[in-house]
Write a protein that holds these residues in place. Structure first.
Motif, PDB file in Angstrom:
ATOM      1  N   ARG A  94       0.825  -1.209   0.000  1.00  0.00           N
ATOM      2  CA  ARG A  94       0.000   0.000   0.000  1.00  0.00           C
ATOM      3  C   ARG A  94       0.859   1.259   0.000  1.00  0.00           C
ATOM      4  NH1 ARG A  94      -5.222  -1.182   0.260  1.00  0.00           N
ATOM      5  NH2 ARG A  94      -5.815  -3.189   1.182  1.00  0.00           N
ATOM      6  N   LEU A  97       2.928   1.431  -3.731  1.00  0.00           N
ATOM      7  CA  LEU A  97       2.186   1.817  -4.927  1.00  0.00           C
ATOM      8  C   LEU A  97       1.630   3.230  -4.784  1.00  0.00           C
ATOM      9  CD1 LEU A  97       0.247  -1.519  -5.535  1.00  0.00           C
ATOM     10  CD2 LEU A  97       2.199  -0.676  -6.839  1.00  0.00           C
ATOM     11  N   ARG A 102      -3.889   4.246 -11.394  1.00  0.00           N
ATOM     12  CA  ARG A 102      -4.469   2.918 -11.608  1.00  0.00           C
ATOM     13  C   ARG A 102      -3.350   1.880 -11.636  1.00  0.00           C
ATOM     14  NH1 ARG A 102      -9.883   3.698 -13.269  1.00  0.00           N
ATOM     15  NH2 ARG A 102     -10.277   5.779 -14.113  1.00  0.00           N
ATOM     16  N   VAL A 103      -3.658   0.676 -11.129  1.00  0.00           N
ATOM     17  CA  VAL A 103      -2.599  -0.323 -10.956  1.00  0.00           C
ATOM     18  C   VAL A 103      -2.052  -0.800 -12.305  1.00  0.00           C
ATOM     19  CG1 VAL A 103      -3.440  -1.045  -8.700  1.00  0.00           C
ATOM     20  CG2 VAL A 103      -4.235  -2.238 -10.733  1.00  0.00           C
ATOM     21  N   GLN A 106       0.662   1.411 -13.299  1.00  0.00           N
ATOM     22  CA  GLN A 106       1.866   1.243 -12.486  1.00  0.00           C
ATOM     23  C   GLN A 106       2.664   0.013 -12.903  1.00  0.00           C
ATOM     24  OE1 GLN A 106       1.644   2.476  -8.286  1.00  0.00           O
ATOM     25  NE2 GLN A 106      -0.565   2.719  -8.586  1.00  0.00           N
ATOM     26  N   THR A 141      -9.070  -5.373 -13.198  1.00  0.00           N
ATOM     27  CA  THR A 141      -8.128  -5.037 -12.128  1.00  0.00           C
ATOM     28  C   THR A 141      -7.182  -3.924 -12.567  1.00  0.00           C
ATOM     29  OG1 THR A 141      -8.230  -7.288 -11.263  1.00  0.00           O
ATOM     30  CG2 THR A 141      -6.352  -5.952 -10.588  1.00  0.00           C
ATOM     31  N   TYR A 145      -7.862   1.311  -8.623  1.00  0.00           N
ATOM     32  CA  TYR A 145      -6.883   2.047  -7.833  1.00  0.00           C
ATOM     33  C   TYR A 145      -6.470   1.169  -6.642  1.00  0.00           C
ATOM     34  CZ  TYR A 145      -8.019   6.254 -10.474  1.00  0.00           C
ATOM     35  OH  TYR A 145      -8.177   7.173 -11.492  1.00  0.00           O
ATOM     36  N   PRO A 146      -5.298   1.407  -6.089  1.00  0.00           N
ATOM     37  CA  PRO A 146      -4.825   0.541  -5.009  1.00  0.00           C
ATOM     38  C   PRO A 146      -5.815   0.363  -3.855  1.00  0.00           C
ATOM     39  CG  PRO A 146      -3.015   1.863  -5.805  1.00  0.00           C
ATOM     40  CD  PRO A 146      -4.243   2.348  -6.529  1.00  0.00           C
ATOM     41  N   LEU A 154      -2.728  -6.511  -3.881  1.00  0.00           N
ATOM     42  CA  LEU A 154      -1.738  -5.456  -4.100  1.00  0.00           C
ATOM     43  C   LEU A 154      -0.326  -6.034  -4.168  1.00  0.00           C
ATOM     44  CD1 LEU A 154      -3.044  -2.590  -1.793  1.00  0.00           C
ATOM     45  CD2 LEU A 154      -3.096  -2.683  -4.289  1.00  0.00           C
ATOM     46  N   VAL A 157       0.189  -7.294  -7.528  1.00  0.00           N
ATOM     47  CA  VAL A 157       0.462  -6.166  -8.432  1.00  0.00           C
ATOM     48  C   VAL A 157       1.929  -5.756  -8.317  1.00  0.00           C
ATOM     49  CG1 VAL A 157      -0.032  -3.740  -8.913  1.00  0.00           C
ATOM     50  CG2 VAL A 157      -1.909  -5.316  -8.423  1.00  0.00           C
TER      51      VAL A 157
END
Length: 261
Positions: A94, A97, A102-103, A106, A141, A145-146, A154, A157
């Motif tokens: 958390r 990131l 948006r993941v 990233q 996914t 967002y995280p 997470l 990710v």
């Protein structure tokens, strides 16, 4: 050929020596565990390899990656290596990131940053990477967002982003500590599979010998910044040579007993 060579690494902060003469090597595809209690110097050792030590830290010794010296290398040159040649999975996804991004973006960012893919192609590839780490409905996914994902999601990710560019070396700093036991086992199995598939060398950092036994083949035991013991993991588990290692093993067995109870 040696991939990573750390020789007589010393890290000082505020006049205190926190890593004291640490040395080890890592071959391509090899798995090494760095284990020790909080304050043992294991995380600082990894941050020194990445060139991400806190401001004011002093470093002596040598760190070479594929024969290239990293100590004293400027941040611009180190930035060109991070993600591309070496990458890290952090303990708390958390904070690792960006909460405002948006993941999928990233995960795609390293591919675009290093010029491996166009931005559009990188975002398409990011969806594939999210699928590879076992996230359901990866296209959906990728748009999340995280804060919309669980801790285990997470961390998946974070692993996808770290492995996006196919680095030769992955450092994982207590990547399962913040997760419950079931999710922890899933993440360890995922790392185990991915480093095998990609042929990635792994430095896995933990305070838990039971966790280390699932992913590492060789172990470096650190205490108060010094290397106390080093060897093949099976040998160290069977016959630990240092009292500190025996204490870590006792703690791991006690924790396993509590979980089973």
């Amino acid at each position: 050929m040696t991939l990573l060579a750390v020789r007589d690494l010393t890290v000082g902060i505020g006049g205190a020596v926190l890593v004291d003469g640490v040395s080890f090597t890592l071959d391509p595809g090899e798995r090494l565990g760095l284990i020790g209690e909080s304050g043992s110097g294991k995380s600082l050792t990894a941050l020194a390899v990445l060139g991400l030590l806190p401001a004011g830290a002093t470093v002596t010794g040598s760190i070479t990656l594929d024969g290239r010296e990293l100590v004293g290398l400027g941040d611009r040159r180190l930035s060109a290596l991070r993600g591309r040649k070496l990458a890290m999975v952090f303990q708390e996804p958390r904070t690792a990131l960006n909460p405002l991004m948006r993941v999928g973006r990233q995960v795609a960012e390293p591919l675009h940053h290093h010029g491996l893919l166009t931005r559009r192609a990188a975002r398409t590839r990011a969806v594939d990477l999210l699928a590879d780490v076992g996230l359901p409905d990866p296209a959906h996914t990728a748009r999340a967002y995280p804060h919309q994902l669980s801790g285990g999601q997470l961390q998946r990710v974070g692993i996808a982003a770290a492995l996006a560019c196919g680095p030769a070396l992955l450092l994982a700093d207590e990547p399962t500590t913040a997760l419950d036991v079931t999710v922890q086992a899933e993440i360890l199995a995922l790392l185990d599979r991915l480093v095998d598939e990609h042929g990635t060398a792994l430095v896995f950092i933990t305070h838990d010998m039971a966790v280390l036994a699932r992913v590492a083949r060789r172990v470096l035991v650190l205490g108060k910044g010094k290397v106390l013991e080093e060897g093949e993991l099976d040998s160290v588990l069977r016959a630990p040579g240092h009292e500190y290692t025996r204490t870590l093993l006792t703690a791991a067995r006690a924790a396993s007993f509590r979980r089973e109870a």
